[in-house]
Write a protein that holds these residues in place. Structure first.
Motif, mmCIF file in Angstrom:
data_model
loop_
_atom_site.group_PDB
_atom_site.id
_atom_site.type_symbol
_atom_site.label_atom_id
_atom_site.label_comp_id
_atom_site.label_asym_id
_atom_site.label_seq_id
_atom_site.Cartn_x
_atom_site.Cartn_y
_atom_site.Cartn_z
ATOM 1 N N PHE A 11 5.023 -4.143 8.231
ATOM 2 C CA PHE A 11 5.348 -3.438 9.458
ATOM 3 C C PHE A 11 6.730 -2.807 9.485
ATOM 4 C CE2 PHE A 11 2.308 -6.887 10.880
ATOM 5 C CZ PHE A 11 1.196 -6.068 10.759
ATOM 6 N N SER A 12 7.428 -2.781 8.342
ATOM 7 C CA SER A 12 8.670 -2.014 8.244
ATOM 8 C C SER A 12 8.736 -1.386 6.860
ATOM 9 C CB SER A 12 9.905 -2.897 8.491
ATOM 10 O OG SER A 12 10.249 -3.642 7.337
ATOM 11 N N GLU A 13 9.433 -0.270 6.755
ATOM 12 C CA GLU A 13 9.472 0.473 5.488
ATOM 13 C C GLU A 13 10.127 -0.321 4.357
ATOM 14 O OE1 GLU A 13 8.286 2.835 2.865
ATOM 15 O OE2 GLU A 13 7.752 3.256 4.947
ATOM 16 N N PRO A 14 11.293 -0.974 4.574
ATOM 17 C CA PRO A 14 11.866 -1.770 3.477
ATOM 18 C C PRO A 14 10.921 -2.874 3.009
ATOM 19 C CG PRO A 14 13.487 -1.424 5.215
ATOM 20 C CD PRO A 14 12.180 -0.958 5.767
ATOM 21 N N ASN A 15 10.252 -3.535 3.966
ATOM 22 C CA ASN A 15 9.309 -4.591 3.609
ATOM 23 C C ASN A 15 8.138 -4.058 2.802
ATOM 24 O OD1 ASN A 15 9.447 -6.784 6.586
ATOM 25 N ND2 ASN A 15 10.971 -6.310 5.037
ATOM 26 N N ARG A 16 7.612 -2.915 3.213
ATOM 27 C CA ARG A 16 6.466 -2.337 2.480
ATOM 28 C C ARG A 16 6.855 -1.994 1.050
ATOM 29 N NH1 ARG A 16 5.260 -0.107 7.659
ATOM 30 N NH2 ARG A 16 6.460 1.783 7.251
ATOM 31 N N ALA A 17 8.071 -1.499 0.873
ATOM 32 C CA ALA A 17 8.541 -1.189 -0.484
ATOM 33 C C ALA A 17 8.640 -2.467 -1.319
ATOM 34 C CB ALA A 17 9.891 -0.481 -0.423
ATOM 35 N N LEU A 18 9.078 -3.553 -0.697
ATOM 36 C CA LEU A 18 9.126 -4.843 -1.395
ATOM 37 C C LEU A 18 7.721 -5.305 -1.775
ATOM 38 C CD1 LEU A 18 10.629 -7.481 -2.256
ATOM 39 C CD2 LEU A 18 10.064 -8.327 0.020
ATOM 40 N N VAL A 19 6.766 -5.167 -0.866
ATOM 41 C CA VAL A 19 5.383 -5.565 -1.153
ATOM 42 C C VAL A 19 4.857 -4.827 -2.380
ATOM 43 C CG1 VAL A 19 3.005 -5.386 -0.309
ATOM 44 C CG2 VAL A 19 4.797 -6.270 1.190
ATOM 45 N N GLU A 20 5.145 -3.549 -2.467
ATOM 46 C CA GLU A 20 4.686 -2.766 -3.621
ATOM 47 C C GLU A 20 5.252 -3.322 -4.923
ATOM 48 O OE1 GLU A 20 4.715 1.889 -5.230
ATOM 49 O OE2 GLU A 20 5.535 1.382 -3.256
ATOM 50 N N VAL A 21 6.541 -3.659 -4.911
ATOM 51 C CA VAL A 21 7.187 -4.204 -6.104
ATOM 52 C C VAL A 21 6.616 -5.574 -6.449
ATOM 53 C CG1 VAL A 21 9.380 -5.077 -7.001
ATOM 54 C CG2 VAL A 21 9.310 -2.894 -5.793
ATOM 55 N N ALA A 22 6.445 -6.419 -5.443
ATOM 56 C CA ALA A 22 5.937 -7.768 -5.678
ATOM 57 C C ALA A 22 4.500 -7.734 -6.198
ATOM 58 C CB ALA A 22 6.019 -8.582 -4.393
ATOM 59 N N LEU A 23 3.670 -6.879 -5.622
ATOM 60 C CA LEU A 23 2.284 -6.760 -6.084
ATOM 61 C C LEU A 23 2.219 -6.285 -7.532
ATOM 62 C CD1 LEU A 23 0.449 -5.247 -2.981
ATOM 63 C CD2 LEU A 23 -0.009 -7.457 -4.049
ATOM 64 N N LYS A 24 3.042 -5.324 -7.862
ATOM 65 C CA LYS A 24 3.070 -4.809 -9.237
ATOM 66 C C LYS A 24 3.473 -5.909 -10.214
ATOM 67 C CE LYS A 24 5.098 -1.153 -12.111
ATOM 68 N NZ LYS A 24 6.034 0.007 -12.119
ATOM 69 N N ASP B 87 15.951 -7.279 -3.163
ATOM 70 C CA ASP B 87 15.947 -8.717 -2.938
ATOM 71 C C ASP B 87 14.959 -9.443 -3.855
ATOM 72 O OD1 ASP B 87 17.773 -8.333 -0.870
ATOM 73 O OD2 ASP B 87 16.179 -8.070 0.618
ATOM 74 N N TRP B 88 14.140 -8.668 -4.545
ATOM 75 C CA TRP B 88 13.114 -9.234 -5.419
ATOM 76 C C TRP B 88 13.654 -9.425 -6.829
ATOM 77 C CZ3 TRP B 88 8.437 -11.451 -5.274
ATOM 78 C CH2 TRP B 88 7.726 -11.538 -6.468
ATOM 79 N N SER B 89 13.184 -10.483 -7.481
ATOM 80 C CA SER B 89 13.441 -10.709 -8.898
ATOM 81 C C SER B 89 12.145 -11.178 -9.531
ATOM 82 C CB SER B 89 14.526 -11.774 -9.093
ATOM 83 O OG SER B 89 14.546 -12.217 -10.441
ATOM 84 N N ASP B 90 11.778 -10.603 -10.664
ATOM 85 C CA ASP B 90 10.552 -11.042 -11.336
ATOM 86 C C ASP B 90 10.624 -12.515 -11.721
ATOM 87 O OD1 ASP B 90 9.565 -8.517 -11.049
ATOM 88 O OD2 ASP B 90 9.652 -7.968 -13.175
#
Length: 315
Positions: free
Chosen positions: A157-170, A137-140
């Motif tokens: 607080f959910s695995e899909p969300n945490r994976a998104l956070v990692e991508v967004a932070l990077k 769901d993320w786009s740079d």
């Protein structure tokens, strides 16, 4: 109606001071205001309203109310309420990027509000589609023209969300975009674990916990001590204390105590989101953290005098 999996994207003006991108939850709130304790096994009279909510969406709306910068929101909703939430966000001045979930309904929170003097509330939460926001769901491109990224703590607080956070932070680090985060829920933090939370927020430059969240994250009973300790891990910590105002901490010490603005509370839902949104907008406009926290306290006072977590929509 947007099609499943599609992102709803509406153009908005580009401001010279840079945009705020909020990533987080978009929720339908069912607010039930009652007086006194709930009567078990029978009826309790209440006033019930359905209003748009979600910590991430609320923050975006309060930030847009300040009018200092373009505000964008990335969130995930169910098809049954996508059009309504889009309209409500646009009415608040937010540029929505809503991903429509092909399976899950929009998240729903039942807010039980004691309409007594304190207007304290209890949440029953079904995260629904908001917990399914994921890296795809993320786009740079969401960061184009963005001066700050803000993450709702509910994303942890959910695995899909945490994976998104990692991508967004990077992506934010790669562009030099600073990142703020609001821990969001002391109850959910207990399940996640303090050490895991602190590892997940590494690289965040502003942390905006409530008093309970700050104390939980440090194991310290005093909010000032907790804020000071957290500021050894995060460069700037702003601890929200409700009727006691806010604390601003840096480099292991509290550097400012900002008083609250007097208010007559009707519903404390979203008061912390209001603070966060106004604080971030003021920070983007060039205010010092102490002055931005004062703006946050003013927004929080306005929030508790209404029902629901959003600012009043201009006529």
């Amino acid at each position: 109606m947007p099609w499943p999996g599609a992102a709803v994207d509406r153009p908005g003006p580009v401001r010279p001071d840079g945009a705020l991108l909020v990533v987080g939850d978009v929720i339908t709130d069912v607010v039930a205001r009652h007086r006194g304790p709930l009567a078990g096994g029978t009826d309790t009279a209440a006033t019930i309203r359905t209003v748009p909510g979600g910590a991430g969406a609320n923050v975006a709306c309060w930030a847009a109310r300040e009018g200092h910068a373009e505000v964008r929101l990335l969130g995930r909703v169910g098809a049954e309420a996508a059009a309504w939430h889009e309209r409500e966000l646009i009415a608040c001045g937010v540029r929505p990027h809503l991903v429509v979930d092909p399976e899950a309904p929009t998240g729903t929170v039942i807010c039980l509000v004691d309409s007594g003097a304190a207007a304290e509330r209890t949440f029953l939460t079904d995260s629904g589609a908001s917990s399914r926001l994921e890296p795809d769901d993320w786009s740079d491109g969401l960061l184009d023209g963005v001066a700050r990224l803000h993450l709702s703590g509910y994303l942890l607080f959910s695995e899909p969300n945490r994976a998104l956070v990692e991508v967004a932070l990077k992506a934010a680090r790669a562009r030099g975009v600073p990142v703020s985060l609001d821990p969001a829920s002391a109850g959910f933090l207990v399940g996640l674990g303090v050490d895991r939370f602190l590892a997940l927020v590494e690289g965040v430059d502003v942390l905006l916990p409530s008093r309970d969240e700050a104390c939980l994250l440090t194991g310290l009973p005093d909010a000032a001590d907790a804020a000071a300790k957290l500021s050894r891990h995060v460069p700037l910590v702003v601890a929200k204390q409700g009727a006691d105002g806010a604390l601003v901490a840096r480099s292991g010490a509290v550097c400012a105590r900002v008083p609250a603005v007097p208010a007559k509370p009707r519903d404390t839902t979203g008061a912390g989101d209001a603070f966060t949104g106004a604080f971030l907008a003021s920070l983007l406009a060039g205010a010092e953290p102490e002055d931005a926290a004062a703006e946050g306290c003013r927004a929080g006072a306005l929030a508790v005098e209404g029902v629901g977590g959003r600012p009043p929509v201009p006529e």
